[in-house]
Each structure stands twice: as C-alpha cells, then as structure tokens.
Design an enzyme around this catalytic site. Structure first.
Site, PDB file in Angstrom:
ATOM      1  CB  SER A   1      -0.750   0.115   1.289  1.00 21.30           C
ATOM      2  OG  SER A   1      -1.557   1.036   1.718  1.00 21.30           O
TER       3      SER A   1
ATOM      4  CE1 TYR B   1      -4.406  -2.071   4.241  1.00 21.94           C
ATOM      5  CE2 TYR B   1      -4.152  -0.279   4.112  1.00 21.94           C
ATOM      6  CZ  TYR B   1      -4.089  -0.804   3.848  1.00 21.94           C
ATOM      7  OH  TYR B   1      -4.362  -1.515   2.669  1.00 21.94           O
TER       8      TYR B   1
HETATM    9  N1  LIG Z   1      -8.443  -0.710  -2.274  1.00 20.86           N
HETATM   10  C1  LIG Z   1      -7.358  -0.039  -1.901  1.00 20.86           C
HETATM   11  O1  LIG Z   1      -7.664   1.014  -1.741  1.00 20.86           O
HETATM   12  C2  LIG Z   1      -5.970   0.141  -1.608  1.00 20.86           C
HETATM   13  C3  LIG Z   1      -5.413   0.313  -1.614  1.00 20.86           C
HETATM   14  C4  LIG Z   1      -4.181  -0.088  -0.791  1.00 20.86           C
HETATM   15  C5  LIG Z   1      -4.186  -1.010  -0.487  1.00 20.86           C
HETATM   16  N2  LIG Z   1      -4.991  -2.161  -1.201  1.00 20.86           N
HETATM   17  C6  LIG Z   1      -4.457  -3.078  -0.435  1.00 20.86           C
HETATM   18  O2  LIG Z   1      -5.372  -4.258  -1.349  1.00 20.86           O
HETATM   19  C7  LIG Z   1      -4.714  -5.644  -1.780  1.00 20.86           C
HETATM   20  C8  LIG Z   1      -6.425  -6.052  -1.309  1.00 20.86           C
HETATM   21  O3  LIG Z   1      -7.551  -4.629  -1.352  1.00 20.86           O
HETATM   22  P1  LIG Z   1      -8.642  -5.166  -2.040  1.00 20.86           P
HETATM   23  O4  LIG Z   1      -8.815  -3.406  -2.548  1.00 20.86           O
HETATM   24  O5  LIG Z   1      -8.951  -5.389  -3.189  1.00 20.86           O
HETATM   25  O6  LIG Z   1      -9.808  -4.544  -1.260  1.00 20.86           O
HETATM   26  P2  LIG Z   1     -10.360  -6.671  -0.665  1.00 20.86           P
HETATM   27  O7  LIG Z   1     -12.687  -6.330  -2.203  1.00 20.86           O
HETATM   28  O8  LIG Z   1     -11.739  -6.153   0.684  1.00 20.86           O
HETATM   29  O9  LIG Z   1     -10.364  -7.765  -1.368  1.00 20.86           O
HETATM   30  C9  LIG Z   1      -9.688  -8.151   0.272  1.00 20.86           C
HETATM   31  C10 LIG Z   1      -9.531  -9.622  -0.173  1.00 20.86           C
HETATM   32  O10 LIG Z   1      -8.670 -10.646   0.280  1.00 20.86           O
HETATM   33  C11 LIG Z   1      -8.645 -11.299   1.270  1.00 20.86           C
HETATM   34  N3  LIG Z   1      -8.959 -11.588   3.071  1.00 20.86           N
HETATM   35  C12 LIG Z   1      -9.145 -11.541   3.756  1.00 20.86           C
HETATM   36  N4  LIG Z   1      -8.949 -12.208   4.557  1.00 20.86           N
HETATM   37  C13 LIG Z   1      -8.694 -13.213   4.179  1.00 20.86           C
HETATM   38  C14 LIG Z   1      -7.913 -14.524   4.803  1.00 20.86           C
HETATM   39  N5  LIG Z   1      -8.454 -14.156   6.812  1.00 20.86           N
HETATM   40  N6  LIG Z   1      -8.066 -15.181   4.360  1.00 20.86           N
HETATM   41  C15 LIG Z   1      -8.065 -15.475   2.638  1.00 20.86           C
HETATM   42  N7  LIG Z   1      -8.432 -13.935   2.082  1.00 20.86           N
HETATM   43  C16 LIG Z   1      -8.433 -13.109   3.107  1.00 20.86           C
HETATM   44  C17 LIG Z   1     -10.759 -11.699   0.597  1.00 20.86           C
HETATM   45  O11 LIG Z   1     -11.893 -12.682   0.488  1.00 20.86           O
HETATM   46  P3  LIG Z   1     -12.306 -12.845   2.040  1.00 20.86           P
HETATM   47  O12 LIG Z   1     -13.482 -11.549   2.636  1.00 20.86           O
HETATM   48  O13 LIG Z   1     -13.550 -13.585   0.570  1.00 20.86           O
HETATM   49  O14 LIG Z   1     -11.618 -14.234   2.459  1.00 20.86           O
HETATM   50  C18 LIG Z   1     -11.012 -10.808  -0.533  1.00 20.86           C
HETATM   51  O15 LIG Z   1     -10.739 -11.435  -1.861  1.00 20.86           O
HETATM   52  C19 LIG Z   1      -4.864  -6.176   0.658  1.00 20.86           C
HETATM   53  O16 LIG Z   1      -3.986  -6.201   0.966  1.00 20.86           O
HETATM   54  C20 LIG Z   1      -5.218  -4.984   0.347  1.00 20.86           C
HETATM   55  O17 LIG Z   1      -4.592  -3.909   1.842  1.00 20.86           O
HETATM   56  C21 LIG Z   1      -5.895  -2.052  -1.475  1.00 20.86           C
END
Ligand SMILES: NC(=O)c1ccc[n+]([C@@H]2O[C@H](COP(=O)([O-])OP(=O)(O)OC[C@H]3O[C@@H](n4cnc5c(N)ncnc54)[C@H](OP(=O)(O)O)[C@@H]3O)[C@@H](O)[C@H]2O)c1
Length: 291
Positions: free
Chosen positions: A161, A174
């Site tokens: 991130s 975080y």
């Molecule tokens: N979107 C942003 O603004 C942003 C910014 C910076 C970094 N990121 C990073 O990008 C990555 C993806 O985030 P996203 O934005 O796509 O969010 P998201 O839509 O919430 O996706 C998160 C994914 O992680 C999975 N997950 C969460 N806990 C888990 C566990 N205990 N075991 C297995 N899977 C798990 C969730 O699946 P289930 O709930 O089905 O398990 C979901 O598929 C993350 O690492 C996040 O920190 C996102």
C-alpha cells in the site's frame, strides 16, 4: 509445461480483477483463486472457465483462511500435488480495521499483522519450493552467486500500500503491517534475484473496491480524481509479476506521497494527521453494525 499462478484475495477487488486480467496475458494459465468466501471464488472460476473457448477448466477455486497455518500448508500441498510447480504467486489478501492505538491496542495490531504480513510470509515460505521448481523446469536451475544476466523464471508479487511508506492517524496497525510487508519485500527481492525469482511490490493508493470503497473520496468533487480502479491495480500486479517491475504505485502519482514523506516530512505529518485522508473499510462497516 503450463503456466501456474496463485492469487490470494481473489473473491473481490484487486485480486478478482487480477484473475480476470491474467488470461489476456497468459491465455492457457492455470489460475488458483484463494479466499475465504467459497461461493465467490466458485462463481468467478465458473465464469472464467465458461469464457475459455478450449473448454479446459483452467481456473481453480480454493477456499482458505490464510491466517490459519494449517490451511496454508494444505494449500501448498494441493498446489504441489496438482501442478508440481508455481510460476506466479500474488500475495494480495488483506484488510484494514481503522482504529487508533488507544482504541484497538495490541489486539488490533496483531489481527492486522496476521492477515497483512504473517499470512504472506507463511504462504511464501510454503510455496517457495514450488517457485524454485518452476525455475528449474523453465531452465537455469542452478542459483548463481552473482546477479544473473537472464530474465527471472518465476515471480512473487506482494500487494502492500502507499500506507507502506506513510503512516496516518487511525491507520497505525495497517501501516505497521504494510511497512513490514514492503521492508520484507525489498530484502526478499535481493535475496531471490540470484535464483531468478523476481519479487515485486505493488503499492496501491485509494482504489475503490468492495473492501476499501473509498466513498469519502468517490463522492467528493475533487478527491474523486485520486481514486483508482481495481483494473488499474490488476494491471500493476501483472506488470510486477510478468514484466518484472520492482515497485509500482497505482495510480502512479501516489509515489509522490512517498517522496514527500522523505523530502518534506513536516508537511506530510500535517496532511496525514488530519481527517482529509481518512476512509472507512468494509471491516469498519461490519464493526459498526456489531456495535
Ligand atoms: N483498495 C485500496 O484502496 C487499497 C489500497 C492500498 C492497499 N490495498 C491492498 O490491496 C489488497 C486487496 O484489497 P482490495 O482493495 O481488493 O480489498 P477487498 O475487495 O476487500 O479484497 C480483499 C481480499 O482479501 C481476502 N481476505 C481477507 N482476509 C482473508 C483471510 N483471512 N484469508 C483469505 N483471504 C482473505 C478477501 O476475501 P474473503 O473475505 O473472501 O476471504 C478479499 O478477496 C489488500 O492487501 C489491501 O490492503 C488496497
């Protein structure tokens, strides 16, 4: 030999978008989708398999909670028994619970580290032999002491991130987890480079997804221009994993925040200390409902 990719957090957001994009770069890739919500990854796999004109089922859902060490070991055994090697590991699963240290204490730091850092390290350790097997199968198995001239033969992409370079009030747990992930990635990149395993880092800024909807930005007349899409982030993941880029901010201008953190730290502390960059996640919404 088929190209095998494993994407964690594939049930929504950036992971799902990466799974959708990968076949455009590797039409015959075997893709393992990992997340806890079985119904979501089953539906995505069925959709992607139905879209393959060859009729081959090349997308494989695997439900697992990555904070469970036994589940990680079972997943590695499944990949080993089914494919025998792994060409691309995308460590993307993650979550954020927005709490100050006074509110969340050690418990919040610990639950955040479990999914954003420990799980990535554990899964990488379990799958590293299979990435090495891909290097061997793709040629040049012998590790060299010096940096090899040739291209990497397998890749790991860690999705951290912009918060891996800048701390904000209310997001300390975080940031701690993402700083750890970025620091570990920087070192792992250097350690595995002689083995021809590329390790890339993707640092998203605000990307509107199910888990991180960033509605405070999406609904704002100016800040909405700071929000990227899951497809942009997926493209960055594939540039890191397939084109071997080392560190990518997405949208690209977010790297300026990391530069400013170094060059004008006082200004960045003013910006990061106020509410202007505060957003709610789906974990926050769930906690609010319980309260
Ligand atoms: N979107 C942003 O603004 C942003 C910014 C910076 C970094 N990121 C990073 O990008 C990555 C993806 O985030 P996203 O934005 O796509 O969010 P998201 O839509 O919430 O996706 C998160 C994914 O992680 C999975 N997950 C969460 N806990 C888990 C566990 N205990 N075991 C297995 N899977 C798990 C969730 O699946 P289930 O709930 O089905 O398990 C979901 O598929 C993350 O690492 C996040 O920190 C996102």
């Amino acid at each position: 030999m088929s190209f095998v990719a494993l994407i964690t957090g594939a049930s929504s957001g950036i992971g799902e978008a990466t799974a959708r994009l990968l076949p455009t770069r590797h039409p015959h890739a075997e893709i393992i989708l990992v997340a806890r919500r079985q119904d979501r990854i089953d539906a995505l796999a069925a959709e992607l398999n139905a879209a393959d004109p060859s009729g081959h089922s090349h997308v494989h859902p695997y439900a697992a909670d990555l904070t469970d060490p036994d589940a990680v070991d079972r997943l590695a055994r499944y990949v080993s028994d089914t494919f025998g090697h792994l060409d691309l590991l995308v460590n993307n699963a993650g979550a954020r619970w927005s709490r100050t240290f006074a509110e969340g204490g050690f418990a919040n730091v610990s639950q955040t580290m479990e999914i954003n850092f420990d799980a990535q390290v554990r899964l990488t350790e379990a799958l590293l032999p299979l990435l090495r097997a891909a290097v061997g199968a793709n040629g040049d198995a012998e590790p060299t002491a010096s940096i090899p001239a040739g291209k990497p033969r397998a890749s790991i992409v860690n999705v951290a991130s912009t918060a891996a370079r800048i701390g904000r009030a209310g997001a300390g747990a975080y940031s701690a987890s993402k700083f750890a992930l970025a620091g570990w990635t920087d070192s792992l990149h250097l350690e595995l480079r002689p083995e021809r395993i590329h390790v890339g880092l993707v640092n998203p800024g605000f990307i509107a997804t199910e888990g991180f909807p960033a509605t405070e930005f999406v609904d704002h007349p100016i800040k909405k221009y700071m929000v990227g899409t899951a497809e942009q982030a997926a493209d960055a993941v594939l540039r890191a994993g397939l084109d071997h880029q080392v560190e990518i901010y997405v949208p690209g201008f977010y790297y300026l925040f990391a530069v400013m953190r170094t060059l004008v730290p006082g200004l960045m502390r003013k910006v990061a200390g106020g509410p202007a960059f505060t957003t709610q996640t789906s974990q926050d919404a769930a906690a609010d409902e319980l309260a």
